[in-house]
Design a protein around this motif. Sequence first.
Motif, short mmCIF file in Angstrom:
data_model
loop_
_atom_site.label_atom_id
_atom_site.label_comp_id
_atom_site.label_asym_id
_atom_site.label_seq_id
_atom_site.Cartn_x
_atom_site.Cartn_y
_atom_site.Cartn_z
N LEU A 107 0.82 -1.21 0.00
CA LEU A 107 0.00 0.00 0.00
C LEU A 107 0.86 1.26 0.00
O LEU A 107 0.54 2.24 -0.69
CB LEU A 107 -0.94 0.01 1.20
N THR A 108 1.95 1.24 0.73
CA THR A 108 2.87 2.37 0.74
C THR A 108 3.41 2.62 -0.66
O THR A 108 3.42 3.76 -1.15
CB THR A 108 4.02 2.12 1.74
N GLU A 109 3.85 1.56 -1.31
CA GLU A 109 4.37 1.69 -2.67
C GLU A 109 3.28 2.17 -3.63
O GLU A 109 3.51 3.04 -4.48
CB GLU A 109 4.93 0.34 -3.15
N ASP A 112 2.57 5.83 -3.00
CA ASP A 112 3.73 6.62 -3.44
C ASP A 112 3.71 6.80 -4.96
O ASP A 112 4.14 7.83 -5.48
CB ASP A 112 5.04 5.95 -3.02
N MET A 113 3.22 5.80 -5.67
CA MET A 113 3.19 5.84 -7.13
C MET A 113 1.98 6.59 -7.68
O MET A 113 1.94 6.94 -8.86
CB MET A 113 3.20 4.42 -7.70
N GLN A 114 0.99 6.89 -6.85
CA GLN A 114 -0.23 7.56 -7.31
C GLN A 114 0.07 8.88 -8.01
O GLN A 114 -0.49 9.17 -9.05
CB GLN A 114 -1.19 7.81 -6.14
N GLU A 115 0.95 9.69 -7.43
CA GLU A 115 1.27 10.99 -8.03
C GLU A 115 1.87 10.81 -9.43
O GLU A 115 1.53 11.53 -10.36
CB GLU A 115 2.23 11.76 -7.13
N PHE A 116 2.75 9.82 -9.56
CA PHE A 116 3.35 9.54 -10.87
C PHE A 116 2.27 9.14 -11.88
O PHE A 116 2.24 9.65 -13.00
CB PHE A 116 4.38 8.42 -10.75
#
Length: 128
Positions: A107-109, A112-116
């Motif tokens: 979930l952290t990963e 973190d990738m959502q913005e990208f």
Amino acid sequence: MDLEQLTKRLREFTKGRHDITTIYLFNTQDSIDVNLAILMSDEGSRAFEISEEINALIQGDNTDDRKIKLHILNKMPLQSQFNITAQRKILCSTNEDYRVDWEVNMLTEYYDMQEFHESWEQIKREVK
């Protein structure tokens, strides 16, 4: 084979095993098949052998028209991992600590990738 029988067999199969930590049941939009995602403690190094063992265990008595499809959760794309764990249909779990740690890391990963991903989608829209 109904879900109760399948769950019972999988729980018996995973009892005392350390390589399989969790088996999730999940649905896909385009499939009537039964989909199982297996979370491996060793990142799936024996994934093929374990898939074969589980297939032999559950396919033999499967009189249902639906196929049972196995997936190694550790090897799936991040979006798929997120979607499967979001459904929260756990058939069996042999190591809750490992499962929770793995889910938190995933979930952290993912977040973190959502913005990208949002930036990428914006660029694709602008190019059209």
